[in-house]
Design a protein around this motif. Structure first.
Motif, PDB file in Angstrom:
ATOM      1  N   HIS A   1      16.924   4.804   3.331  1.00 37.49           N
ATOM      2  CA  HIS A   1      16.533   5.419   2.059  1.00 37.49           C
ATOM      3  C   HIS A   1      17.000   6.868   1.970  1.00 37.49           C
ATOM      4  O   HIS A   1      17.045   7.578   2.980  1.00 37.49           O
ATOM      5  CB  HIS A   1      15.011   5.360   1.891  1.00 37.49           C
ATOM      6  CG  HIS A   1      14.494   3.963   1.783  1.00 37.49           C
ATOM      7  ND1 HIS A   1      14.404   3.294   0.590  1.00 37.49           N
ATOM      8  CD2 HIS A   1      14.077   3.085   2.723  1.00 37.49           C
ATOM      9  CE1 HIS A   1      13.936   2.082   0.793  1.00 37.49           C
ATOM     10  NE2 HIS A   1      13.732   1.931   2.089  1.00 37.49           N
ATOM     11  N   SER A   2      17.294   7.309   0.769  1.00 33.64           N
ATOM     12  CA  SER A   2      17.754   8.671   0.551  1.00 33.64           C
ATOM     13  C   SER A   2      16.719   9.682   1.035  1.00 33.64           C
ATOM     14  O   SER A   2      15.530   9.540   0.747  1.00 33.64           O
ATOM     15  CB  SER A   2      18.012   8.903  -0.941  1.00 33.64           C
ATOM     16  OG  SER A   2      18.266  10.272  -1.187  1.00 33.64           O
ATOM     17  N   PRO A   3      17.165  10.711   1.742  1.00 33.69           N
ATOM     18  CA  PRO A   3      16.233  11.749   2.188  1.00 33.69           C
ATOM     19  C   PRO A   3      15.757  12.628   1.041  1.00 33.69           C
ATOM     20  O   PRO A   3      14.862  13.443   1.221  1.00 33.69           O
ATOM     21  CB  PRO A   3      17.063  12.548   3.191  1.00 33.69           C
ATOM     22  CG  PRO A   3      18.463  12.376   2.719  1.00 33.69           C
ATOM     23  CD  PRO A   3      18.527  10.970   2.174  1.00 33.69           C
ATOM     24  N   PHE A   4      16.353  12.465  -0.139  1.00 32.74           N
ATOM     25  CA  PHE A   4      15.968  13.267  -1.299  1.00 32.74           C
ATOM     26  C   PHE A   4      14.889  12.592  -2.134  1.00 32.74           C
ATOM     27  O   PHE A   4      14.382  13.174  -3.080  1.00 32.74           O
ATOM     28  CB  PHE A   4      17.200  13.575  -2.154  1.00 32.74           C
ATOM     29  CG  PHE A   4      18.255  14.330  -1.390  1.00 32.74           C
ATOM     30  CD1 PHE A   4      18.089  15.675  -1.105  1.00 32.74           C
ATOM     31  CD2 PHE A   4      19.384  13.681  -0.925  1.00 32.74           C
ATOM     32  CE1 PHE A   4      19.046  16.368  -0.377  1.00 32.74           C
ATOM     33  CE2 PHE A   4      20.348  14.362  -0.199  1.00 32.74           C
ATOM     34  CZ  PHE A   4      20.172  15.716   0.073  1.00 32.74           C
ATOM     35  N   GLY A   5      14.519  11.345  -1.767  1.00 30.04           N
ATOM     36  CA  GLY A   5      13.532  10.600  -2.528  1.00 30.04           C
ATOM     37  C   GLY A   5      12.189  10.452  -1.845  1.00 30.04           C
ATOM     38  O   GLY A   5      11.191  10.168  -2.487  1.00 30.04           O
ATOM     39  N   ASP A   6      12.171  10.626  -0.529  1.00 27.79           N
ATOM     40  CA  ASP A   6      10.912  10.510   0.214  1.00 27.79           C
ATOM     41  C   ASP A   6      11.049  11.249   1.544  1.00 27.79           C
ATOM     42  O   ASP A   6      12.050  11.913   1.786  1.00 27.79           O
ATOM     43  CB  ASP A   6      10.508   9.050   0.427  1.00 27.79           C
ATOM     44  CG  ASP A   6      11.519   8.242   1.213  1.00 27.79           C
ATOM     45  OD1 ASP A   6      12.144   8.792   2.146  1.00 27.79           O
ATOM     46  OD2 ASP A   6      11.697   7.054   0.918  1.00 27.79           O
ATOM     47  N   ASN A   7      10.063  11.115   2.404  1.00 31.70           N
ATOM     48  CA  ASN A   7      10.055  11.892   3.650  1.00 31.70           C
ATOM     49  C   ASN A   7      10.285  11.039   4.904  1.00 31.70           C
ATOM     50  O   ASN A   7       9.918  11.455   5.997  1.00 31.70           O
ATOM     51  CB  ASN A   7       8.751  12.684   3.771  1.00 31.70           C
ATOM     52  CG  ASN A   7       7.542  11.776   3.833  1.00 31.70           C
ATOM     53  OD1 ASN A   7       7.652  10.564   3.711  1.00 31.70           O
ATOM     54  ND2 ASN A   7       6.373  12.365   4.032  1.00 31.70           N
ATOM     55  N   ARG A   8      10.878   9.874   4.759  1.00 32.75           N
ATOM     56  CA  ARG A   8      11.093   9.008   5.927  1.00 32.75           C
ATOM     57  C   ARG A   8      11.933   9.691   7.005  1.00 32.75           C
ATOM     58  O   ARG A   8      11.615   9.620   8.194  1.00 32.75           O
ATOM     59  CB  ARG A   8      11.754   7.702   5.512  1.00 32.75           C
ATOM     60  CG  ARG A   8      10.829   6.791   4.749  1.00 32.75           C
ATOM     61  CD  ARG A   8      11.540   5.503   4.376  1.00 32.75           C
ATOM     62  NE  ARG A   8      10.630   4.658   3.635  1.00 32.75           N
ATOM     63  CZ  ARG A   8      10.845   4.229   2.417  1.00 32.75           C
ATOM     64  NH1 ARG A   8      11.958   4.544   1.793  1.00 32.75           N
ATOM     65  NH2 ARG A   8       9.972   3.462   1.807  1.00 32.75           N
ATOM     66  N   LEU A   9      13.016  10.339   6.593  1.00 28.34           N
ATOM     67  CA  LEU A   9      13.880  10.985   7.580  1.00 28.34           C
ATOM     68  C   LEU A   9      13.141  12.103   8.308  1.00 28.34           C
ATOM     69  O   LEU A   9      13.174  12.169   9.537  1.00 28.34           O
ATOM     70  CB  LEU A   9      15.149  11.532   6.929  1.00 28.34           C
ATOM     71  CG  LEU A   9      16.098  12.275   7.874  1.00 28.34           C
ATOM     72  CD1 LEU A   9      16.596  11.357   8.989  1.00 28.34           C
ATOM     73  CD2 LEU A   9      17.265  12.866   7.099  1.00 28.34           C
ATOM     74  N   SER A  10      12.452  12.943   7.589  1.00 28.41           N
ATOM     75  CA  SER A  10      11.727  14.042   8.246  1.00 28.41           C
ATOM     76  C   SER A  10      10.623  13.519   9.152  1.00 28.41           C
ATOM     77  O   SER A  10      10.397  14.052  10.244  1.00 28.41           O
ATOM     78  CB  SER A  10      11.178  15.038   7.222  1.00 28.41           C
ATOM     79  OG  SER A  10      10.316  14.402   6.312  1.00 28.41           O
TER      80      SER A  10
END
Length: 99
Positions: free
Chosen positions: A9-18
């Motif tokens: 998923h895009s890191p600009f749409g939610d906080n999954r990456l962080s």
């Protein structure tokens, strides 16, 4: 125990990456696929976060998704194809998909 974290998923749409980066172990790897490859855009906050995570040799991106979004990678990111993704998943004890 090492884990390959797969983020799509895009890191600009939610906080999954962080969230993933906060939980990374020293032997864990990160594979960006789908819209998650947008994290590799030069000058972006997600790219800075990835670089600060010291993932040398453990940051991967699916080549097909990079090409589809016209994103190029730096030297810190290894581009892989689907057969390499399968092989990579066998190199880790677990695979965690961030759905």
């Amino acid at each position: 125990m090492s884990t390959l974290h797969v983020i799509a998923h895009s890191p600009f749409g939610d906080n999954r990456l962080s969230s993933c980066l906060r939980l990374l172990g020293s032997a864990d790897g990160v594979l960006l696929c789908g819209d998650a490859v947008y994290a590799l855009q030069p000058g972006s906050v997600p790219l800075a976060s990835l670089q600060a995570s010291n993932l040398q040799g453990r940051l991967f991106a699916l080549e097909e998704d990079l090409q589809a979004r016209a994103i190029s990678t730096g030297t810190d990111t290894q581009t892989i194809d689907y057969p390499a993704f399968v092989a990579l998943s066998l190199d880790y004890d677990k695979v965690n998909s961030w759905l």
